[in-house]
Design an enzyme around this catalytic site. Structure first.
Site, PDB file in Angstrom:
ATOM      1  N   GLY A 282       0.842  -1.390  -0.073  1.00 37.83           N
ATOM      2  CA  GLY A 282      -0.068  -0.052  -0.015  1.00 37.83           C
ATOM      3  C   GLY A 282       0.957   1.183  -0.119  1.00 37.83           C
ATOM      4  N   ALA A 332      -4.182   7.735 -10.527  1.00 33.32           N
ATOM      5  CA  ALA A 332      -3.600   9.196 -11.267  1.00 33.32           C
ATOM      6  C   ALA A 332      -4.841   9.757 -11.895  1.00 33.32           C
ATOM      7  CB  ALA A 332      -2.735   8.963 -12.218  1.00 33.32           C
ATOM      8  N   HIS A 456     -16.847  -4.424 -36.610  1.00 37.89           N
ATOM      9  CA  HIS A 456     -16.477  -5.842 -36.771  1.00 37.89           C
ATOM     10  C   HIS A 456     -15.220  -5.994 -37.610  1.00 37.89           C
ATOM     11  CE1 HIS A 456     -16.850 -10.285 -36.793  1.00 37.89           C
ATOM     12  NE2 HIS A 456     -16.685 -10.173 -38.037  1.00 37.89           N
TER      13      HIS A 456
END
EC number: 1.8.1.4
Length: 477
Positions: A282, A332, A456
């Site tokens: 962390g 961020a 596609h």
């Protein structure tokens, strides 16, 4: 010894302390909105942790090592022979990483000049709520007045008290990005985003990587289906080993290796030895040297700056954004959105961040991307929901390029069909999640997305099909 402090009496409208993603974006937006703006950054380069020793350099290494690993593992099945002979030059790999970082930090500095943001290279601190002192990197000291201040100082890695970082064998994320050679063995403490990404980098290059995670599963905040798929892929493709429900109870830095004592959920202890230890347990807010106590800015019990709905702190005219605050994930792009919104509010305009639609991405291979609620969260909250899924092994583009691992999972409100969460595992999950964010931001239903024409063959068709599964039936599965 500092020279005598020069005091600038003509005040800035806004001073931003910290030039990371939140700080530099807030500075530019404030200047664009007509405010006289300054930004103070002590690193000597703009962009903060993300650009200098985080998001950007890690993605450079993740890309390079993926190409290397792909050559060895997969080129032959594409009909490209000789991939097994591809070699790695660690120094050149690091040079490419640094070129990317240098180019982007220079780009931010150019944007400051373009938008007329005054840039101070040094450490900023509060003398009063409206006076900022800068201890310059050049040894000069300045002090100036400001009408309003935005704290955007970010965060720093948390270290273990019994194994402090030496960035040689006990590594923070910064050290793990700059290893001069591939360690034979690496242990990663913490199976979150940073641990999985950087562990993957070195596993691809040949290190035997073991991830030790205290929680029952890695990336425990993500949807469980996603986590299980990711861990399975990393174990299969990169031979990473995972020890979950395991806590670290001690360790010794031997100088050229680390001996780590771990304890499993059954209480059994064992010693794991490695050449490199990455500690990714962390991050903590960085507020040292800011003088927040001098002006009595309130923080919570974990040291995060307390803010209100408009980024205001407990002190009038002092605001805070990004990793340093007690709201939202430490990401961020969340800081960037807060930077824009905060600057808009200071300019008297409406500024808003939707904390329910902030995506999270793990840039492993396959990538993982999520936005909104996980299935576990919806169950806990008692929300009636439906699930639509579509696997990439039924997607034409994925089949064509042999990247069939993964799926799209869409969660919707059972009564209204409104999209509540989207979770993707595939090679381009980070790129696909943007469509899901847009859909959720505008309150779209799964039918809205399912009836939208998608090109596609593309990977994005899997999101369309997962949504179609909720309102009718999928076409291709």
């Amino acid at each position: 010894m500092f020279r005598r402090c020069a005091v600038k009496l003509n005040p800035y409208d806004v001073v931003v302390i910290g030039g990371g993603p939140g700080g530099y974006v807030a500075s530019i937006k404030a200047a664009q909105l007509g405010m006289k703006t300054a930004c103070v950054e002590k690193r000597g380069a703009l962009g903060g942790t993300c650009l200098n020793v985080g998001c950007i350099p890690s993605k450079a290494l993740l890309h390079a090592t993926h190409v290397y690993h792909d050559a060895h593992a997969n080129f032959a099945r594409y009909g490209l022979m000789g991939g097994e002979g591809v070699t790695m030059d660690s120094a050149k790999m690091q040079q490419q990483k640094e070129r990317a970082v240098k180019g982007l930090t220079g780009g931010v500095e150019y944007l400051f000049k373009k938008n007329k943001v005054t840039y101070y290279k040094g450490e900023g601190s509060f003398e009063t709520a409206h006076s900022i002192r800068v201890n310059g990197l050049d040894g000069k000291q300045e002090m100036f007045e400001t009408k309003k201040t935005i704290i955007a100082t970010g965060s720093e890695p948390t270290e273990l008290p019994f194994l402090p970082f030496d960035e040689k064998v006990v590594l923070s994320s910064t050290g793990a990005l700059a290893l001069p050679r591939v360690p034979k063995t690496m242990v990663v403490i913490g199976g979150g985003v940073i641990g999985l990404e950087l562990g993957s980098v070195w596993a691809r290059l040949g290190a035997k990587v073991t991830v030790v995670e205290f929680a029952p599963r890695c990336a425990p905040t993500l949807d469980e289906d996603v986590t299980n798929a990711l861990v399975g892929a990393l174990a299969k493709n990169e031979k990473m080993k995972f020890m979950t429900s395991t806590k670290v109870v001690g360790g010794t830095n031997n100088g050229d290796s680390v001996s780590l004592e771990v304890e499993g959920k059954n209480g059994k202890r064992e010693t794991v030895t490695c050449e490199a230890l990455l500690v990714s347990v962390g991050r903590r807010p960085f507020t040292g040297g800011l003088g927040l106590d001098k002006i009595n800015v309130a923080k919570n019990e974990r040291g995060f700056v307390k803010i209100g709905d408009h980024f205001e702190t407990s002190i009038p005219d002092v605001y805070a954004i990004g990793d340093v605050v007690d709201k939202g994930p430490m990401l961020a792009h969340k800081a960037e959105d807060e930077g824009v919104a905060c600057a808009e509010i200071l300019a008297g305009k409406p500024g808003h961040v939707n904390y329910g639609v902030i995506p999270a991405v793990i840039y492993t291979m396959p990538e993982v991307a999520s936005v909104g609620k996980s299935e576990e969260e919806l169950k806990k909250e008692g929300v009636a929901y439906k699930v639509g899924k579509f696997p990439f092994n039924a997607n034409s583009r994925a089949k064509a390029v042999s990247t069939e691992d993964g799926f799209v999972k869409v969660l919707v409100d059972k009564a209204t069909d409104r999209i509540l969460g989207v979770h993707i595992v595939c090679t381009t999950a980070g790129e696909l999640i943007g469509e899901a964010c847009l859909a959720m931001e505008y309150g779209a239903s799964s039918e809205d997305v399912g009836r939208t024409c998608h090109a596609h063959p593309t990977m994005s068709e899997a999101l369309k099909e997962a949504c179609m599964a909720l309102v009718a039936k999928t076409i291709n599965f």
